[in-house]
Each structure stands twice: as structure tokens, then as C-alpha cells.
Design a protein around this motif. Sequence first.
Motif, PDB file in Angstrom:
ATOM      1  N   THR A 104       0.872  -1.174   0.000  1.00  0.00           N
ATOM      2  CA  THR A 104       0.000   0.000   0.000  1.00  0.00           C
ATOM      3  C   THR A 104       0.907   1.222   0.000  1.00  0.00           C
ATOM      4  OG1 THR A 104      -1.630  -1.214   1.302  1.00  0.00           O
ATOM      5  CG2 THR A 104      -1.885   1.180   1.195  1.00  0.00           C
ATOM      6  N   PRO A 105       1.143   1.780  -1.180  1.00  0.00           N
ATOM      7  CA  PRO A 105       2.163   2.826  -1.318  1.00  0.00           C
ATOM      8  C   PRO A 105       1.667   4.237  -1.046  1.00  0.00           C
ATOM      9  CG  PRO A 105       1.307   2.252  -3.445  1.00  0.00           C
ATOM     10  CD  PRO A 105       0.584   1.386  -2.454  1.00  0.00           C
ATOM     11  N   GLU A 106       1.208   4.501   0.159  1.00  0.00           N
ATOM     12  CA  GLU A 106       0.730   5.849   0.485  1.00  0.00           C
ATOM     13  C   GLU A 106       1.922   6.741   0.776  1.00  0.00           C
ATOM     14  OE1 GLU A 106      -2.088   5.513   3.614  1.00  0.00           O
ATOM     15  OE2 GLU A 106      -3.385   4.208   2.472  1.00  0.00           O
ATOM     16  N   PRO A 107       1.960   7.984   0.353  1.00  0.00           N
ATOM     17  CA  PRO A 107       0.894   8.721  -0.319  1.00  0.00           C
ATOM     18  C   PRO A 107       0.944   8.665  -1.851  1.00  0.00           C
ATOM     19  CG  PRO A 107       2.584  10.254   0.313  1.00  0.00           C
ATOM     20  CD  PRO A 107       3.037   8.878   0.763  1.00  0.00           C
ATOM     21  N   GLY A 108       1.619   7.654  -2.436  1.00  0.00           N
ATOM     22  CA  GLY A 108       1.610   7.507  -3.886  1.00  0.00           C
ATOM     23  C   GLY A 108       0.185   7.423  -4.417  1.00  0.00           C
ATOM     24  N   THR A 109      -0.063   8.035  -5.557  1.00  0.00           N
ATOM     25  CA  THR A 109      -1.414   8.072  -6.118  1.00  0.00           C
ATOM     26  C   THR A 109      -1.509   7.383  -7.476  1.00  0.00           C
ATOM     27  OG1 THR A 109      -0.985  10.226  -7.139  1.00  0.00           O
ATOM     28  CG2 THR A 109      -2.001  10.227  -4.933  1.00  0.00           C
ATOM     29  N   GLU A 110      -0.354   7.003  -8.049  1.00  0.00           N
ATOM     30  CA  GLU A 110      -0.357   6.378  -9.372  1.00  0.00           C
ATOM     31  C   GLU A 110       0.780   5.374  -9.454  1.00  0.00           C
ATOM     32  OE1 GLU A 110      -1.081   8.799 -13.130  1.00  0.00           O
ATOM     33  OE2 GLU A 110       1.060   8.298 -13.304  1.00  0.00           O
ATOM     34  N   LEU A 111       0.542   4.279 -10.160  1.00  0.00           N
ATOM     35  CA  LEU A 111       1.547   3.243 -10.369  1.00  0.00           C
ATOM     36  C   LEU A 111       1.652   2.967 -11.855  1.00  0.00           C
ATOM     37  CD1 LEU A 111       3.382   0.805  -9.636  1.00  0.00           C
ATOM     38  CD2 LEU A 111       1.278  -0.525  -9.349  1.00  0.00           C
ATOM     39  N   THR A 112       2.884   2.930 -12.355  1.00  0.00           N
ATOM     40  CA  THR A 112       3.148   2.483 -13.723  1.00  0.00           C
ATOM     41  C   THR A 112       4.109   1.317 -13.655  1.00  0.00           C
ATOM     42  OG1 THR A 112       2.820   4.672 -14.682  1.00  0.00           O
ATOM     43  CG2 THR A 112       4.090   3.106 -15.987  1.00  0.00           C
ATOM     44  N   VAL A 113       3.755   0.236 -14.339  1.00  0.00           N
ATOM     45  CA  VAL A 113       4.662  -0.885 -14.519  1.00  0.00           C
ATOM     46  C   VAL A 113       5.035  -0.910 -15.993  1.00  0.00           C
ATOM     47  CG1 VAL A 113       4.932  -3.385 -14.487  1.00  0.00           C
ATOM     48  CG2 VAL A 113       3.754  -2.239 -12.604  1.00  0.00           C
ATOM     49  N   ALA A 114       6.313  -0.709 -16.267  1.00  0.00           N
ATOM     50  CA  ALA A 114       6.837  -0.805 -17.628  1.00  0.00           C
ATOM     51  C   ALA A 114       7.633  -2.095 -17.719  1.00  0.00           C
ATOM     52  CB  ALA A 114       7.715   0.392 -17.948  1.00  0.00           C
ATOM     53  N   LEU A 115       7.311  -2.920 -18.700  1.00  0.00           N
ATOM     54  CA  LEU A 115       8.035  -4.167 -18.921  1.00  0.00           C
ATOM     55  C   LEU A 115       8.797  -4.067 -20.231  1.00  0.00           C
ATOM     56  CD1 LEU A 115       5.562  -7.042 -18.002  1.00  0.00           C
ATOM     57  CD2 LEU A 115       7.607  -6.338 -16.769  1.00  0.00           C
ATOM     58  N   GLN A 116      10.113  -4.168 -20.121  1.00  0.00           N
ATOM     59  CA  GLN A 116      10.942  -4.207 -21.318  1.00  0.00           C
ATOM     60  C   GLN A 116      11.178  -5.668 -21.657  1.00  0.00           C
ATOM     61  OE1 GLN A 116      14.946  -2.658 -21.029  1.00  0.00           O
ATOM     62  NE2 GLN A 116      14.801  -1.886 -23.121  1.00  0.00           N
ATOM     63  N   GLU A 117      10.996  -5.998 -22.928  1.00  0.00           N
ATOM     64  CA  GLU A 117      11.136  -7.377 -23.389  1.00  0.00           C
ATOM     65  C   GLU A 117      12.383  -7.469 -24.258  1.00  0.00           C
ATOM     66  OE1 GLU A 117       7.490  -9.918 -24.617  1.00  0.00           O
ATOM     67  OE2 GLU A 117       8.416  -9.244 -26.482  1.00  0.00           O
ATOM     68  N   ASP A 118      13.412  -8.136 -23.742  1.00  0.00           N
ATOM     69  CA  ASP A 118      14.649  -8.383 -24.501  1.00  0.00           C
ATOM     70  C   ASP A 118      15.321  -7.128 -25.035  1.00  0.00           C
ATOM     71  OD1 ASP A 118      14.394 -11.139 -24.149  1.00  0.00           O
ATOM     72  OD2 ASP A 118      13.277 -11.383 -26.015  1.00  0.00           O
ATOM     73  N   ASP A 119      15.290  -6.046 -24.358  1.00  0.00           N
ATOM     74  CA  ASP A 119      15.929  -4.807 -24.824  1.00  0.00           C
ATOM     75  C   ASP A 119      15.422  -4.367 -26.191  1.00  0.00           C
ATOM     76  OD1 ASP A 119      17.521  -4.662 -22.522  1.00  0.00           O
ATOM     77  OD2 ASP A 119      19.094  -5.874 -23.428  1.00  0.00           O
ATOM     78  N   VAL A 120      14.214  -4.821 -26.563  1.00  0.00           N
ATOM     79  CA  VAL A 120      13.681  -4.508 -27.885  1.00  0.00           C
ATOM     80  C   VAL A 120      12.446  -3.622 -27.787  1.00  0.00           C
ATOM     81  CG1 VAL A 120      12.632  -5.498 -29.962  1.00  0.00           C
ATOM     82  CG2 VAL A 120      14.567  -6.642 -28.882  1.00  0.00           C
ATOM     83  N   ALA A 121      11.521  -4.010 -26.944  1.00  0.00           N
ATOM     84  CA  ALA A 121      10.254  -3.285 -26.845  1.00  0.00           C
ATOM     85  C   ALA A 121       9.899  -3.105 -25.377  1.00  0.00           C
ATOM     86  CB  ALA A 121       9.145  -4.057 -27.554  1.00  0.00           C
ATOM     87  N   THR A 122       9.190  -2.027 -25.096  1.00  0.00           N
ATOM     88  CA  THR A 122       8.712  -1.760 -23.738  1.00  0.00           C
ATOM     89  C   THR A 122       7.229  -1.458 -23.805  1.00  0.00           C
ATOM     90  OG1 THR A 122      10.851  -0.841 -23.099  1.00  0.00           O
ATOM     91  CG2 THR A 122       8.971  -0.303 -21.696  1.00  0.00           C
ATOM     92  N   VAL A 123       6.469  -2.093 -22.917  1.00  0.00           N
ATOM     93  CA  VAL A 123       5.041  -1.803 -22.771  1.00  0.00           C
ATOM     94  C   VAL A 123       4.821  -1.333 -21.342  1.00  0.00           C
ATOM     95  CG1 VAL A 123       4.421  -3.563 -24.474  1.00  0.00           C
ATOM     96  CG2 VAL A 123       4.367  -4.121 -22.041  1.00  0.00           C
ATOM     97  N   SER A 124       3.736  -0.625 -21.118  1.00  0.00           N
ATOM     98  CA  SER A 124       3.461  -0.189 -19.750  1.00  0.00           C
ATOM     99  C   SER A 124       1.981  -0.181 -19.461  1.00  0.00           C
ATOM    100  CB  SER A 124       4.067   1.202 -19.484  1.00  0.00           C
ATOM    101  OG  SER A 124       3.463   2.161 -20.298  1.00  0.00           O
ATOM    102  N   HIS A 125       1.699  -0.256 -18.186  1.00  0.00           N
ATOM    103  CA  HIS A 125       0.337  -0.177 -17.663  1.00  0.00           C
ATOM    104  C   HIS A 125       0.370   0.822 -16.511  1.00  0.00           C
ATOM    105  CE1 HIS A 125      -3.613  -1.305 -16.194  1.00  0.00           C
ATOM    106  NE2 HIS A 125      -3.074  -1.392 -14.986  1.00  0.00           N
ATOM    107  N   THR A 126      -0.555   1.775 -16.527  1.00  0.00           N
ATOM    108  CA  THR A 126      -0.635   2.772 -15.473  1.00  0.00           C
ATOM    109  C   THR A 126      -2.007   2.705 -14.822  1.00  0.00           C
ATOM    110  OG1 THR A 126       0.885   4.230 -16.646  1.00  0.00           O
ATOM    111  CG2 THR A 126      -0.514   5.259 -14.954  1.00  0.00           C
ATOM    112  N   GLU A 127      -2.019   2.773 -13.504  1.00  0.00           N
ATOM    113  CA  GLU A 127      -3.297   2.768 -12.789  1.00  0.00           C
ATOM    114  C   GLU A 127      -3.248   3.760 -11.639  1.00  0.00           C
ATOM    115  OE1 GLU A 127      -3.012  -1.050  -9.883  1.00  0.00           O
ATOM    116  OE2 GLU A 127      -3.200  -1.499 -12.018  1.00  0.00           O
ATOM    117  N   THR A 128      -4.422   4.262 -11.308  1.00  0.00           N
ATOM    118  CA  THR A 128      -4.570   5.145 -10.159  1.00  0.00           C
ATOM    119  C   THR A 128      -4.693   4.297  -8.914  1.00  0.00           C
ATOM    120  OG1 THR A 128      -5.701   6.756 -11.550  1.00  0.00           O
ATOM    121  CG2 THR A 128      -6.020   6.966  -9.177  1.00  0.00           C
ATOM    122  N   LEU A 129      -4.029   4.716  -7.859  1.00  0.00           N
ATOM    123  CA  LEU A 129      -4.059   3.958  -6.600  1.00  0.00           C
ATOM    124  C   LEU A 129      -5.126   4.511  -5.677  1.00  0.00           C
ATOM    125  CD1 LEU A 129      -0.222   3.766  -6.076  1.00  0.00           C
ATOM    126  CD2 LEU A 129      -1.730   1.979  -6.952  1.00  0.00           C
TER     127      LEU A 129
END
Length: 125
Positions: free
Chosen positions: A100-125
Motif C-alpha cells: 500500500t504505497p501511500e501517499p503515492g497516487t499512481e503506479l506504472t509498470v513498464a516491462l521491457q522485453e529483450d531490450d527490444v520493446a517496452t510496454v506499460s500499464h498505469t493505474e490510479t491507486l
Amino acid sequence: MYTVSVTRSFVAQHYLTVPNPGPEGELHSHQFTAEVTFRGPELGEYGYLVDIDAVIDAVEGVVETFRDQTLNELPAFEGLNPSAEHFARIFADRLTDRLTPEPGTELTVALQEDDVATVSHTETL
């Protein structure tokens, strides 16, 4: 806005389940690098956005659930094409189950795949 990021690398396997996936339809491994970033406009009582040690522990715990696993075989991916995009969201869900990351209000997880591509997902906490 403040940000705190933690990064960890690991290997996991998958195969895509979409029509005509080409070589990605065969079981294969990727070196994933997960960058987890918390954001928020304010700091907590001790001048932290999040407790970095707690974030490191939570990220390492999530990584261990996926390290050297075949994503297709995990319950979280049941009925899903195990794309990196789905993986980023599932990783974020597992992380917020542990932290529970208070007082953080947003989380982004970026996944880099093999140093080639990166995708991310962002959500409000």
C-alpha cells in the motif's frame, strides 16, 4: 509530482495464442526488465513518497512468482493471450496486492522485453 522507481530483471517464458502468431507461437523465453514507478503530488510524514525498501521487497516477491515460469500456465493468464501488455497489468495487480504505497497516487509498470520493446500499464491507486 514526485516519482520513485525500482527496476528488476528476470527471465520468463510464454507462447502467443493469437491466430497466425508466427515464431512467437512457439514456447520461448524473454529477458524482462520490470520498472515499477510510483507517482504522487505529496510526500509522507518522513519525506518519502513510498518506502523504497518496501517497494524493493514487494517487487522482488512479484518477480519471484514469474521468474523461470511459463506465463501461459499461470492462473493469472487463464483465457488470455500472454502478451506483454497483459503481463504489465497483472504485474501491477500483484504488486498492489503486496504493498500500500501511500501517499503515492499512481503506479506504472513498464516491462521491457529483450531490450527490444517496452510496454506499460498505469493505474490510479
